[in-house]
Design a protein around this motif. Structure first.
Motif, PDB file in Angstrom:
ATOM      1  N   ALA A  18       0.830  -1.210   0.000  1.00 11.78           N
ATOM      2  CA  ALA A  18       0.000   0.000   0.000  1.00 11.78           C
ATOM      3  C   ALA A  18       0.865   1.261   0.000  1.00 11.78           C
ATOM      4  O   ALA A  18       0.471   2.284  -0.567  1.00 11.78           O
ATOM      5  CB  ALA A  18      -0.929   0.000   1.209  1.00 11.78           C
ATOM      6  N   GLU A  19       2.040   1.171   0.622  1.00 14.81           N
ATOM      7  CA  GLU A  19       2.960   2.305   0.654  1.00 14.81           C
ATOM      8  C   GLU A  19       3.851   2.368  -0.576  1.00 14.81           C
ATOM      9  O   GLU A  19       4.614   3.322  -0.746  1.00 14.81           O
ATOM     10  CB  GLU A  19       3.847   2.228   1.894  1.00 14.81           C
ATOM     11  N   GLY A  20       3.791   1.351  -1.423  1.00 13.38           N
ATOM     12  CA  GLY A  20       4.608   1.309  -2.623  1.00 13.38           C
ATOM     13  C   GLY A  20       6.048   0.917  -2.348  1.00 13.38           C
ATOM     14  O   GLY A  20       6.936   1.260  -3.130  1.00 13.38           O
ATOM     15  N   ARG A  21       6.294   0.197  -1.270  1.00 13.88           N
ATOM     16  CA  ARG A  21       7.646  -0.215  -0.900  1.00 13.88           C
ATOM     17  C   ARG A  21       7.901  -1.656  -1.328  1.00 13.88           C
ATOM     18  O   ARG A  21       6.988  -2.405  -1.661  1.00 13.88           O
ATOM     19  CB  ARG A  21       7.835  -0.058   0.607  1.00 13.88           C
ATOM     20  N   TYR A  22       9.171  -2.035  -1.314  1.00 17.10           N
ATOM     21  CA  TYR A  22       9.558  -3.389  -1.712  1.00 17.10           C
ATOM     22  C   TYR A  22       9.162  -4.417  -0.649  1.00 17.10           C
ATOM     23  O   TYR A  22       9.214  -4.142   0.539  1.00 17.10           O
ATOM     24  CB  TYR A  22      11.066  -3.466  -1.935  1.00 17.10           C
ATOM     25  N   THR A  23       8.815  -5.616  -1.113  1.00 17.46           N
ATOM     26  CA  THR A  23       8.392  -6.680  -0.205  1.00 17.46           C
ATOM     27  C   THR A  23       9.267  -7.917  -0.331  1.00 17.46           C
ATOM     28  O   THR A  23       8.874  -8.993   0.095  1.00 17.46           O
ATOM     29  CB  THR A  23       6.929  -7.064  -0.494  1.00 17.46           C
ATOM     30  N   ASP A  24      10.447  -7.773  -0.888  1.00 13.93           N
ATOM     31  CA  ASP A  24      11.306  -8.930  -1.147  1.00 13.93           C
ATOM     32  C   ASP A  24      11.644  -9.701   0.128  1.00 13.93           C
ATOM     33  O   ASP A  24      11.583 -10.937   0.153  1.00 13.93           O
ATOM     34  CB  ASP A  24      12.594  -8.495  -1.838  1.00 13.93           C
ATOM     35  N   ALA A  25      12.021  -9.014   1.183  1.00 12.82           N
ATOM     36  CA  ALA A  25      12.410  -9.686   2.430  1.00 12.82           C
ATOM     37  C   ALA A  25      11.226 -10.436   3.036  1.00 12.82           C
ATOM     38  O   ALA A  25      11.366 -11.563   3.521  1.00 12.82           O
ATOM     39  CB  ALA A  25      12.966  -8.686   3.419  1.00 12.82           C
ATOM     40  N   VAL A  26      10.057  -9.815   2.995  1.00 22.03           N
ATOM     41  CA  VAL A  26       8.860 -10.454   3.546  1.00 22.03           C
ATOM     42  C   VAL A  26       8.499 -11.677   2.720  1.00 22.03           C
ATOM     43  O   VAL A  26       8.120 -12.714   3.270  1.00 22.03           O
ATOM     44  CB  VAL A  26       7.682  -9.453   3.604  1.00 22.03           C
ATOM     45  N   ASP A  27       8.643 -11.580   1.409  1.00 21.78           N
ATOM     46  CA  ASP A  27       8.363 -12.725   0.535  1.00 21.78           C
ATOM     47  C   ASP A  27       9.262 -13.906   0.871  1.00 21.78           C
ATOM     48  O   ASP A  27       8.805 -15.047   0.918  1.00 21.78           O
ATOM     49  CB  ASP A  27       8.550 -12.337  -0.932  1.00 21.78           C
ATOM     50  N   GLU A  28      10.551 -13.641   1.112  1.00 22.27           N
ATOM     51  CA  GLU A  28      11.474 -14.718   1.452  1.00 22.27           C
ATOM     52  C   GLU A  28      11.102 -15.376   2.779  1.00 22.27           C
ATOM     53  O   GLU A  28      11.161 -16.603   2.920  1.00 22.27           O
ATOM     54  CB  GLU A  28      12.898 -14.179   1.518  1.00 22.27           C
ATOM     55  N   LEU A  29      10.711 -14.568   3.757  1.00 23.12           N
ATOM     56  CA  LEU A  29      10.293 -15.138   5.042  1.00 23.12           C
ATOM     57  C   LEU A  29       9.023 -15.966   4.908  1.00 23.12           C
ATOM     58  O   LEU A  29       8.893 -17.021   5.523  1.00 23.12           O
ATOM     59  CB  LEU A  29      10.074 -14.028   6.071  1.00 23.12           C
ATOM     60  N   LEU A  30       8.085 -15.490   4.096  1.00 21.90           N
ATOM     61  CA  LEU A  30       6.846 -16.248   3.866  1.00 21.90           C
ATOM     62  C   LEU A  30       7.153 -17.605   3.260  1.00 21.90           C
ATOM     63  O   LEU A  30       6.561 -18.618   3.658  1.00 21.90           O
ATOM     64  CB  LEU A  30       5.884 -15.459   2.985  1.00 21.90           C
ATOM     65  N   ILE A  31       8.064 -17.629   2.307  1.00 22.39           N
ATOM     66  CA  ILE A  31       8.415 -18.902   1.677  1.00 22.39           C
ATOM     67  C   ILE A  31       9.008 -19.862   2.696  1.00 22.39           C
ATOM     68  O   ILE A  31       8.687 -21.053   2.714  1.00 22.39           O
ATOM     69  CB  ILE A  31       9.402 -18.657   0.510  1.00 22.39           C
ATOM     70  N   LYS A  32       9.860 -19.364   3.583  1.00 26.31           N
ATOM     71  CA  LYS A  32      10.472 -20.226   4.590  1.00 26.31           C
ATOM     72  C   LYS A  32       9.444 -20.778   5.573  1.00 26.31           C
ATOM     73  O   LYS A  32       9.526 -21.928   5.989  1.00 26.31           O
ATOM     74  CB  LYS A  32      11.549 -19.466   5.354  1.00 26.31           C
ATOM     75  N   PHE A  33       8.462 -19.971   5.959  1.00 21.34           N
ATOM     76  CA  PHE A  33       7.488 -20.431   6.931  1.00 21.34           C
ATOM     77  C   PHE A  33       6.423 -21.319   6.312  1.00 21.34           C
ATOM     78  O   PHE A  33       5.893 -22.205   6.972  1.00 21.34           O
ATOM     79  CB  PHE A  33       6.824 -19.258   7.646  1.00 21.34           C
ATOM     80  N   VAL A  34       6.109 -21.125   5.042  1.00 23.07           N
ATOM     81  CA  VAL A  34       5.063 -21.916   4.408  1.00 23.07           C
ATOM     82  C   VAL A  34       5.594 -23.288   3.997  1.00 23.07           C
ATOM     83  O   VAL A  34       4.860 -24.272   4.051  1.00 23.07           O
ATOM     84  CB  VAL A  34       4.464 -21.164   3.204  1.00 23.07           C
TER      85      VAL A  34
END
Length: 46
Positions: free
Chosen positions: A29-45
């Motif tokens: 929503a803020e237009g910022r990068y989400t790369d780090a969050v995406d990597e963490l999601l992959i590890k937890f899923v």
């Protein structure tokens, strides 16, 4: 070989994933990068 340092219960993983999804949505929503969050999601899923 990778061994996790911590063991999480199913409920703990569910809460962490939900929090990461909320963080990702707020970053998008803020237009910022989400790369780090995406990597963490992959590890937890996985």
């Amino acid at each position: 070989m990778f061994r996790p340092k911590y063991r999480f219960t199913y409920d703990e993983v569910r809460i962490i994933v939900m929090a990461l999804v909320e963080l990702k949505n707020s970053l998008l929503a803020e237009g910022r990068y989400t790369d780090a969050v995406d990597e963490l999601l992959i590890k937890f899923v996985d």
